[in-house]
Scaffold this motif. Sequence first.
Motif, PDB file in Angstrom:
ATOM      1  N   LEU A  18     -14.313   3.451   4.586  1.00  0.00           N
ATOM      2  CA  LEU A  18     -12.903   3.244   4.249  1.00  0.00           C
ATOM      3  C   LEU A  18     -12.042   3.042   5.491  1.00  0.00           C
ATOM      4  N   GLN A  19     -12.395   3.708   6.591  1.00  0.00           N
ATOM      5  CA  GLN A  19     -11.636   3.501   7.824  1.00  0.00           C
ATOM      6  C   GLN A  19     -11.834   2.096   8.374  1.00  0.00           C
ATOM      7  N   ASN A  20     -12.997   1.522   8.118  1.00  0.00           N
ATOM      8  CA  ASN A  20     -13.247   0.151   8.563  1.00  0.00           C
ATOM      9  C   ASN A  20     -12.592  -0.868   7.647  1.00  0.00           C
ATOM     10  N   ASP A  21     -12.472  -0.545   6.351  1.00  0.00           N
ATOM     11  CA  ASP A  21     -11.815  -1.448   5.401  1.00  0.00           C
ATOM     12  C   ASP A  21     -11.350  -0.631   4.198  1.00  0.00           C
ATOM     13  N   ALA A  22     -10.096  -0.236   4.198  1.00  0.00           N
ATOM     14  CA  ALA A  22      -9.542   0.611   3.133  1.00  0.00           C
ATOM     15  C   ALA A  22      -9.424  -0.133   1.803  1.00  0.00           C
ATOM     16  N   ARG A  23      -9.612  -1.452   1.808  1.00  0.00           N
ATOM     17  CA  ARG A  23      -9.532  -2.227   0.562  1.00  0.00           C
ATOM     18  C   ARG A  23     -10.868  -2.346  -0.156  1.00  0.00           C
ATOM     19  N   THR A  24     -11.909  -1.713   0.380  1.00  0.00           N
ATOM     20  CA  THR A  24     -13.222  -1.747  -0.263  1.00  0.00           C
ATOM     21  C   THR A  24     -13.109  -1.172  -1.673  1.00  0.00           C
ATOM     22  N   THR A  25     -13.676  -1.875  -2.653  1.00  0.00           N
ATOM     23  CA  THR A  25     -13.616  -1.383  -4.034  1.00  0.00           C
ATOM     24  C   THR A  25     -14.531  -0.170  -4.179  1.00  0.00           C
ATOM     25  N   TYR A  26     -14.241   0.664  -5.184  1.00  0.00           N
ATOM     26  CA  TYR A  26     -15.087   1.834  -5.433  1.00  0.00           C
ATOM     27  C   TYR A  26     -16.504   1.403  -5.779  1.00  0.00           C
ATOM     28  N   ARG A  27     -16.653   0.298  -6.480  1.00  0.00           N
ATOM     29  CA  ARG A  27     -17.980  -0.199  -6.835  1.00  0.00           C
ATOM     30  C   ARG A  27     -18.770  -0.551  -5.574  1.00  0.00           C
ATOM     31  N   ASP A  28     -18.152  -1.309  -4.647  1.00  0.00           N
ATOM     32  CA  ASP A  28     -18.835  -1.670  -3.406  1.00  0.00           C
ATOM     33  C   ASP A  28     -19.090  -0.447  -2.530  1.00  0.00           C
ATOM     34  N   LEU A  29     -18.121   0.423  -2.471  1.00  0.00           N
ATOM     35  CA  LEU A  29     -18.246   1.639  -1.685  1.00  0.00           C
ATOM     36  C   LEU A  29     -19.399   2.501  -2.211  1.00  0.00           C
ATOM     37  N   GLN A  57      -2.697   2.331   5.260  1.00  0.00           N
ATOM     38  CA  GLN A  57      -1.653   1.642   6.001  1.00  0.00           C
ATOM     39  C   GLN A  57      -1.979   0.172   6.161  1.00  0.00           C
ATOM     40  N   LEU A  58      -0.931  -0.606   6.210  1.00  0.00           N
ATOM     41  CA  LEU A  58      -1.046  -2.024   6.493  1.00  0.00           C
ATOM     42  C   LEU A  58      -0.779  -2.205   7.980  1.00  0.00           C
ATOM     43  N   ARG A  59      -1.704  -2.817   8.705  1.00  0.00           N
ATOM     44  CA  ARG A  59      -1.514  -3.057  10.135  1.00  0.00           C
ATOM     45  C   ARG A  59      -0.947  -4.447  10.336  1.00  0.00           C
ATOM     46  N   LEU A  60       0.076  -4.543  11.160  1.00  0.00           N
ATOM     47  CA  LEU A  60       0.716  -5.815  11.459  1.00  0.00           C
ATOM     48  C   LEU A  60       0.541  -6.148  12.930  1.00  0.00           C
ATOM     49  N   ASP A  61       0.571  -7.420  13.257  1.00  0.00           N
ATOM     50  CA  ASP A  61       0.504  -7.869  14.640  1.00  0.00           C
ATOM     51  C   ASP A  61       1.936  -7.944  15.168  1.00  0.00           C
ATOM     52  N   PRO A  62       2.327  -7.057  16.093  1.00  0.00           N
ATOM     53  CA  PRO A  62       3.703  -7.067  16.590  1.00  0.00           C
ATOM     54  C   PRO A  62       4.123  -8.412  17.187  1.00  0.00           C
ATOM     55  N   ALA A  63       3.213  -9.082  17.889  1.00  0.00           N
ATOM     56  CA  ALA A  63       3.553 -10.373  18.503  1.00  0.00           C
ATOM     57  C   ALA A  63       3.904 -11.404  17.443  1.00  0.00           C
ATOM     58  N   ARG A  64       3.159 -11.419  16.339  1.00  0.00           N
ATOM     59  CA  ARG A  64       3.441 -12.377  15.263  1.00  0.00           C
ATOM     60  C   ARG A  64       4.696 -12.008  14.486  1.00  0.00           C
ATOM     61  N   MET A  65       5.168 -10.775  14.691  1.00  0.00           N
ATOM     62  CA  MET A  65       6.408 -10.324  14.057  1.00  0.00           C
ATOM     63  C   MET A  65       7.593 -10.485  15.009  1.00  0.00           C
ATOM     64  N   GLY A  66       7.370 -11.172  16.136  1.00  0.00           N
ATOM     65  CA  GLY A  66       8.444 -11.412  17.089  1.00  0.00           C
ATOM     66  C   GLY A  66       8.631 -10.300  18.106  1.00  0.00           C
ATOM     67  N   ARG A  67       7.696  -9.368  18.173  1.00  0.00           N
ATOM     68  CA  ARG A  67       7.776  -8.260  19.127  1.00  0.00           C
ATOM     69  C   ARG A  67       6.534  -8.296  20.022  1.00  0.00           C
ATOM     70  N   GLY A  68       6.500  -9.266  20.925  1.00  0.00           N
ATOM     71  CA  GLY A  68       5.311  -9.529  21.728  1.00  0.00           C
ATOM     72  C   GLY A  68       5.124  -8.652  22.943  1.00  0.00           C
ATOM     73  N   LEU A  69       6.077  -7.794  23.259  1.00  0.00           N
ATOM     74  CA  LEU A  69       5.948  -6.904  24.410  1.00  0.00           C
ATOM     75  C   LEU A  69       5.915  -5.468  23.907  1.00  0.00           C
TER      76      LEU A  69
END
Length: 176
Positions: A18-29, A57-69
């Motif tokens: 789940l830490q590697n992919d929290a969207r894994t379905t219960y069936r696959d898990l 949590q949803l992880r976002l790329d800060p640079a792609r959100m306009g916060r590159g530093l």
Amino acid sequence: MADSVALDPVDLDILRLLQNDARTTYRDLAAQVGVAPSTCLDRVTRLRRSGVILGHQLRLDPARMGRGLEALLSVQVRPHRRELIGPFVERIRALPESRALFHLTGPDDYLVHVAVTGTADLQRLVIDEFTSRREVARVETRLIFQQWECGPLLPPSSTPGSPSASSPLSPSASGG
């Protein structure tokens, strides 16, 4: 400090996956850890109720959100008193640039991870939101060039020197 929770190898495999992919379905898990989907669901529910799993949590790329530093700000608060700490923490947490806030021991009281649009924005943030505060005695800025995510968090092995479930040579840690 919270008490640790007893985790068996199936729990550890579920947490690793789940830490590697929290969207894994219960069936696959369930298929990956070798239990029935209903058992998997029960175990994940128990891990949530016991506080081992805190959320998703949803992880976002800060640079792609306009916060590159990104930067780490070491902050010294003086005097370090409870009546100043609460409002300081709430203000810093409310800043849109703040990504994480840590209360520390040592010469610095806080470490703040921030994401900004550029150096001018970082300068504005440090001056307007940190050093302008009466209780902030010092701010030291470190730019982040690159960062990496680390492997899944697993409990320490119960016997010193014994192979751990998180060992890179362990079949359960290799994902296959």
